[in-house]
Design a protein around this motif. Structure first.
Motif, PDB file in Angstrom:
ATOM      1  N   ARG A 425       0.844  -1.207   0.000  1.00  0.00           N
ATOM      2  CA  ARG A 425       0.000   0.000   0.000  1.00  0.00           C
ATOM      3  C   ARG A 425       0.874   1.250   0.000  1.00  0.00           C
ATOM      4  NH1 ARG A 425      -3.512   2.913  -2.214  1.00  0.00           N
ATOM      5  NH2 ARG A 425      -4.486   4.470  -0.867  1.00  0.00           N
ATOM      6  N   MET A 426       1.958   1.238   0.749  1.00  0.00           N
ATOM      7  CA  MET A 426       2.877   2.366   0.737  1.00  0.00           C
ATOM      8  C   MET A 426       3.469   2.558  -0.655  1.00  0.00           C
ATOM      9  SD  MET A 426       3.389   4.400   3.292  1.00  0.00           S
ATOM     10  CE  MET A 426       4.958   5.057   2.745  1.00  0.00           C
ATOM     11  N   ALA A 427       3.785   1.456  -1.337  1.00  0.00           N
ATOM     12  CA  ALA A 427       4.299   1.542  -2.696  1.00  0.00           C
ATOM     13  C   ALA A 427       3.270   2.202  -3.610  1.00  0.00           C
ATOM     14  CB  ALA A 427       4.657   0.152  -3.213  1.00  0.00           C
ATOM     15  N   GLU A 428       1.984   1.850  -3.442  1.00  0.00           N
ATOM     16  CA  GLU A 428       0.934   2.501  -4.233  1.00  0.00           C
ATOM     17  C   GLU A 428       0.885   3.995  -3.950  1.00  0.00           C
ATOM     18  OE1 GLU A 428      -2.312  -1.198  -4.544  1.00  0.00           O
ATOM     19  OE2 GLU A 428      -2.754   0.577  -3.345  1.00  0.00           O
ATOM     20  N   LEU A 429       0.965   4.364  -2.674  1.00  0.00           N
ATOM     21  CA  LEU A 429       0.911   5.775  -2.303  1.00  0.00           C
ATOM     22  C   LEU A 429       2.099   6.548  -2.886  1.00  0.00           C
ATOM     23  CD1 LEU A 429      -0.216   5.388   1.425  1.00  0.00           C
ATOM     24  CD2 LEU A 429      -1.599   6.279  -0.466  1.00  0.00           C
ATOM     25  N   VAL A 430       3.268   5.913  -2.895  1.00  0.00           N
ATOM     26  CA  VAL A 430       4.454   6.554  -3.473  1.00  0.00           C
ATOM     27  C   VAL A 430       4.250   6.798  -4.967  1.00  0.00           C
ATOM     28  CG1 VAL A 430       6.869   6.118  -4.102  1.00  0.00           C
ATOM     29  CG2 VAL A 430       6.103   5.703  -1.757  1.00  0.00           C
ATOM     30  N   LEU A 434       3.941  10.462  -7.090  1.00  0.00           N
ATOM     31  CA  LEU A 434       4.739  10.834  -8.257  1.00  0.00           C
ATOM     32  C   LEU A 434       3.841  11.140  -9.462  1.00  0.00           C
ATOM     33  CD1 LEU A 434       7.761   8.347  -8.118  1.00  0.00           C
ATOM     34  CD2 LEU A 434       7.789  10.809  -7.730  1.00  0.00           C
ATOM     35  N   ALA A 435       2.713  10.439  -9.545  1.00  0.00           N
ATOM     36  CA  ALA A 435       1.802  10.675 -10.673  1.00  0.00           C
ATOM     37  C   ALA A 435       1.269  12.100 -10.668  1.00  0.00           C
ATOM     38  CB  ALA A 435       0.652   9.674 -10.623  1.00  0.00           C
ATOM     39  N   THR A 436       1.074  12.693  -9.478  1.00  0.00           N
ATOM     40  CA  THR A 436       0.535  14.063  -9.403  1.00  0.00           C
ATOM     41  C   THR A 436       1.560  15.096  -9.843  1.00  0.00           C
ATOM     42  OG1 THR A 436       1.237  14.306  -7.083  1.00  0.00           O
ATOM     43  CG2 THR A 436      -0.966  13.384  -7.494  1.00  0.00           C
ATOM     44  N   ARG A 437       2.844  14.739  -9.854  1.00  0.00           N
ATOM     45  CA  ARG A 437       3.899  15.699 -10.189  1.00  0.00           C
ATOM     46  C   ARG A 437       4.643  15.325 -11.463  1.00  0.00           C
ATOM     47  NH1 ARG A 437       7.673  15.008  -6.728  1.00  0.00           N
ATOM     48  NH2 ARG A 437       6.866  13.355  -5.393  1.00  0.00           N
ATOM     49  N   SER A 438       4.098  14.347 -12.199  1.00  0.00           N
ATOM     50  CA  SER A 438       4.779  13.916 -13.412  1.00  0.00           C
ATOM     51  C   SER A 438       4.105  14.502 -14.646  1.00  0.00           C
ATOM     52  CB  SER A 438       4.761  12.375 -13.496  1.00  0.00           C
ATOM     53  OG  SER A 438       5.312  11.931 -14.706  1.00  0.00           O
ATOM     54  N   GLU A 439       4.890  15.123 -15.482  1.00  0.00           N
ATOM     55  CA  GLU A 439       4.345  15.713 -16.700  1.00  0.00           C
ATOM     56  C   GLU A 439       4.447  14.760 -17.890  1.00  0.00           C
ATOM     57  OE1 GLU A 439       6.406  19.340 -17.365  1.00  0.00           O
ATOM     58  OE2 GLU A 439       5.649  20.314 -15.533  1.00  0.00           O
ATOM     59  N   GLY A 440       5.438  13.887 -17.898  1.00  0.00           N
ATOM     60  CA  GLY A 440       5.617  13.008 -19.047  1.00  0.00           C
ATOM     61  C   GLY A 440       5.209  11.563 -18.778  1.00  0.00           C
ATOM     62  N   ARG A 574     -11.578   1.167 -12.390  1.00  0.00           N
ATOM     63  CA  ARG A 574     -10.597   2.127 -11.911  1.00  0.00           C
ATOM     64  C   ARG A 574     -11.059   2.629 -10.549  1.00  0.00           C
ATOM     65  NH1 ARG A 574     -10.634   5.126 -15.948  1.00  0.00           N
ATOM     66  NH2 ARG A 574      -8.677   4.598 -16.987  1.00  0.00           N
ATOM     67  N   ALA A 575     -10.239   2.416  -9.512  1.00  0.00           N
ATOM     68  CA  ALA A 575     -10.614   2.792  -8.147  1.00  0.00           C
ATOM     69  C   ALA A 575     -10.334   4.271  -7.912  1.00  0.00           C
ATOM     70  CB  ALA A 575      -9.851   1.942  -7.145  1.00  0.00           C
ATOM     71  N   GLN A 576     -11.207   4.906  -7.134  1.00  0.00           N
ATOM     72  CA  GLN A 576     -11.032   6.289  -6.700  1.00  0.00           C
ATOM     73  C   GLN A 576     -10.686   6.266  -5.214  1.00  0.00           C
ATOM     74  OE1 GLN A 576     -10.821   8.016  -9.667  1.00  0.00           O
ATOM     75  NE2 GLN A 576     -12.196   9.599  -8.910  1.00  0.00           N
ATOM     76  N   GLU A 577      -9.423   6.492  -4.888  1.00  0.00           N
ATOM     77  CA  GLU A 577      -8.983   6.380  -3.501  1.00  0.00           C
ATOM     78  C   GLU A 577      -8.181   7.606  -3.106  1.00  0.00           C
ATOM     79  OE1 GLU A 577      -8.619   1.482  -3.719  1.00  0.00           O
ATOM     80  OE2 GLU A 577      -6.824   2.707  -3.563  1.00  0.00           O
ATOM     81  N   LYS A 578      -8.237   7.918  -1.816  1.00  0.00           N
ATOM     82  CA  LYS A 578      -7.543   9.120  -1.342  1.00  0.00           C
ATOM     83  C   LYS A 578      -6.038   8.912  -1.340  1.00  0.00           C
ATOM     84  CE  LYS A 578      -7.409   8.392   3.676  1.00  0.00           C
ATOM     85  NZ  LYS A 578      -7.781   8.978   4.969  1.00  0.00           N
ATOM     86  N   ARG A 579      -5.303  10.017  -1.443  1.00  0.00           N
ATOM     87  CA  ARG A 579      -3.848   9.953  -1.522  1.00  0.00           C
ATOM     88  C   ARG A 579      -3.249  10.781  -0.395  1.00  0.00           C
ATOM     89  NH1 ARG A 579      -3.473  11.432  -8.008  1.00  0.00           N
ATOM     90  NH2 ARG A 579      -4.930   9.816  -8.723  1.00  0.00           N
TER      91      ARG A 579
END
Length: 625
Positions: A425-430, A434-440, A574-579
């Motif tokens: 779960r921590m790996a998913e959160l990590v 990164l997905a929120t700050r990745s442009e490419g 596709r799950a909608q989960e808090k980050r």
């Protein structure tokens, strides 16, 4: 020389030899009978005067031998029934000789006792000669052939039948019996000594035994398996023999017993046929698979090759696993360039080199420690690999503008009660951070249940326990799990990678969870055995309950929240989960690194407890219990 001579004789020649021997015994027996009647006096004169009897007996004997079929009996198959036929021939010849007294040519009558002795002597000489000749011929064949020597474990009916069958076998020869029953030990059965089990090792060495056959089909599977395991170090092959009744009935039983179908273990229909190909996404791309030597990673490599990528890079820290999967993939004769990279995902320099040198477009991150009890006992290394390692690979992918990054996750990441589940779960959160700050780079995760056949899965464990005669170990009678095949899991990962928009958590509609106890029962019955329990105490394999292990849940889940979005495939959601925020992730990673460096398990577990929903550290669980 004698062996070659015997091998060169045809059936007619062998029959002629046996007939000739019987004729010789008739003459010898008649002469001895006359000598006994005359008390040894004037034997030659008596024999000459009575020789006309032989002129009648010998032609009649030839016809009688043909009638009784004695010349057609194979020497090595001579048995008690054949001895009875020889006795019938002896009675016939004795009676015929006595009747000759009434022929016109008879000058004097020989007493009945002469022909009684004659018949008895002929029987002894004929049967004794055949038995002796059989032993001589068998010894010649034994010396001329390199037959494998067999020890028979079990001197009962089946063992004796096997010994009798091997007497005429060209490849094997029975040497001795072994039996657990003290009453049979030191006896001689079928001309072979019965030994005690404690003597096996010495006998194997002394008699140069090649194979031990367990001829005890009435014993339970568990008993036979236990004996076989006790013999595994004696230096020869050990086989189990069914009863002859079982062999006769096997055709009927084969219709009743069939392998367990995958769909019966899944609790639903398999999805391989429903999942469309995603080959266009991976066509002519350069792809990296971490954990390529594992069960999921290696299957990913196999299926990716069917999508015709330009290059496939295999990364794993296990040299043997990497060698095996590379050798298998090279044999597929594909145009894809297969490259191996040996090393750890926690080495940023290695990751940068691999991503840059091979111009990686897509990363499948399957490297993880997944064995729940082992990670529970070695939590710091589990966190180093599953969390810090995932961060290292994901960061490297973002630095090198990799197009897609797909994390292979687990249903144990949902409301985890174990270190392994919370590390996933921590790996998913990590990755979500990164997905929120990745442009490419488009980051995504794929979450699914137990994969049948993967390392740590209960299915191969049950298969191994069935091979060893049981018992099958189930943690709790009510425990349930989601199941899918390795092929399904990988097809899902490939599809999810093609659906990715960034930060997605994909889950599969896996139907209803499956009872592990039901799986155990179906696997036992599907293997042709019966379950041994209170209702069936004579069954083959038992099921025992060991209790839930530390960190193990009674029921697994696939979703943290209830909000779900659809994808192009109806079975994939596709799950909608808090980050967690970037600051929370950064603080958690800093604490985990410090805990790993200082070997502080309490700090590591406290960090997980802070970041991962409903995770209870082991110390708290121990206190609560």
């Amino acid at each position: 020389m004698l062996y070659q001579l015997l091998k060169s004789l045809n059936r007619t020649q062998k029959s002629s030899v046996l007939v000739l021997l019987d004729l010789i015994w008739i003459v010898v027996a008649f002469e001895i009978a006359l000598a006994i009647e005359a008390n040894g006096a004037q034997t030659l004169a008596a024999f000459v005067g009575m020789s006309w009897y032989l002129a009648v007996l010998l032609p009649a004997a030839i016809l009688a031998i043909k009638l009784f079929g004695l010349e057609q009996i194979k020497l090595h198959a001579f048995s008690l029934g054949d001895a009875v036929d020889t006795a019938s021939l002896a009675v016939f010849l004795g009676g015929l000789g006595f009747l000759c007294n009434y022929l016109p040519v008879a000058q004097s009558m020989a007493p009945l006792s002469t022909f009684f002795v004659f018949a008895l002597l002929f029987l002894v000489l004929s049967v004794g000669a055949r038995i002796a000749l059989r032993n001589i011929v068998m010894e010649i064949f034994r010396r001329g052939q390199n037959r494998k020597r067999v020890m028979i474990y079990g001197a009962g009916q089946t063992g004796q039948q096997l010994a009798a069958a091997l007497v005429t076998d060209d490849e094997f020869e029975a040497v001795c019996f072994v039996d657990d029953k003290v009453a049979l030990q030191k006896l001689t059965i079928s001309s072979m000594r019965v030994h005690a089990p404690r003597e096996i090792a010495d006998i194997v060495a002394k008699e140069q035994i090649d194979r031990i056959v367990l001829a005890m089909p009435s014993a339970s599977l568990a008993v036979r398996t236990r004996i076989a395991h006790g013999l595994r170090n004696v230096g020869c092959e050990v086989l189990a023999l069914p009863s002859f009744a079982e062999i006769v009935l096997r055709g009927e039983e084969a219709q009743k017993v069939a392998p367990v179908e995958t769909s019966k273990l899944l609790g639903r229909s398999a999805l391989e046929g429903e999942l469309p190909a995603a080959s266009e996404t991976y066509l002519d791309r350069s792809i990296l698979v971490t954990g390529a030597g594992g069960s999921i990673g290696s299957e990913l490599c196999r299926q990716i090759l069917t999508c015709k990528p330009k290059r496939l890079v295999l990364l794993d820290h296990s040299e043997l696993a990497l060698y095996n999967v590379e050798r298998e993939l090279q044999e597929t004769q594909t145009d894809c360039d297969v490259v191996v990279a040996l090393g750890s995902i926690n080495e940023p320099e290695l990751l940068d080199q691999v991503l840059q040198q091979h111009d990686i477009d897509i990363v499948f991150h399957a490297a993880a420690y997944k064995h729940l009890p082992m990670v529970e006992e070695n939590c710091l290394e589990g966190l180093r690999n599953n969390v810090i390692g995932t961060r290292a690979v994901a960061e490297a992918a973002r630095r090198h503008d990799v197009e897609r990054f797909i994390l292979v996750s687990s249903d144990k990441a949902v409301r985890p009660t174990s270190v392994m589940g919370s590390s996933k779960r921590m790996a998913e959160l990590v990755v979500q951070d990164l997905a929120t700050r990745s442009e490419g780079t488009r980051f995504s995760m794929v979450r699914f249940g137990n994969v049948m056949g993967s390392s740590g899965s209960v299915i191969p464990l049950f298969e191994d326990q069935i091979r060893h005669g049981g018992p099958l170990t189930v943690t709790h009678p009510n425990v349930t799990r989601f199941f899918m095949t390795v092929s399904e899991a990988v097809r899902l990962v490939l599809l999810a990678g093609s659906f990715s928009r960034g930060g997605d958590v994909f889950v599969l509609d896996m139907g209803e969870p499956v009872s592990i106890l039901d799986v155990a029962r179906k696997m036992i019955e599907g293997s042709g055995y019966s379950v041994r329990d209170d209702k069936n105490p004579a069954g083959d394999i038992a099921i025992t309950f060991t209790g839930l292990r530390p960190g193990e849940k009674m029921h697994e889940e696939l979703l943290i929240g209830s909000d779900m979005l659809t994808t192009p495939h109806p079975k994939i959601l596709r799950a909608q989960e808090k980050r967690l925020s970037e600051i929370e992730i950064a603080g958690a990673l800093q604490d985990l690194r410090r805990a790993i460096q200082t070997r502080d398990e309490s700090l590591a577990l406290a960090t997980l407890h802070t970041c991962v929903e409903e995770f209870t550290p082991k110390d708290d669980r121990d206190t609560a219990s």
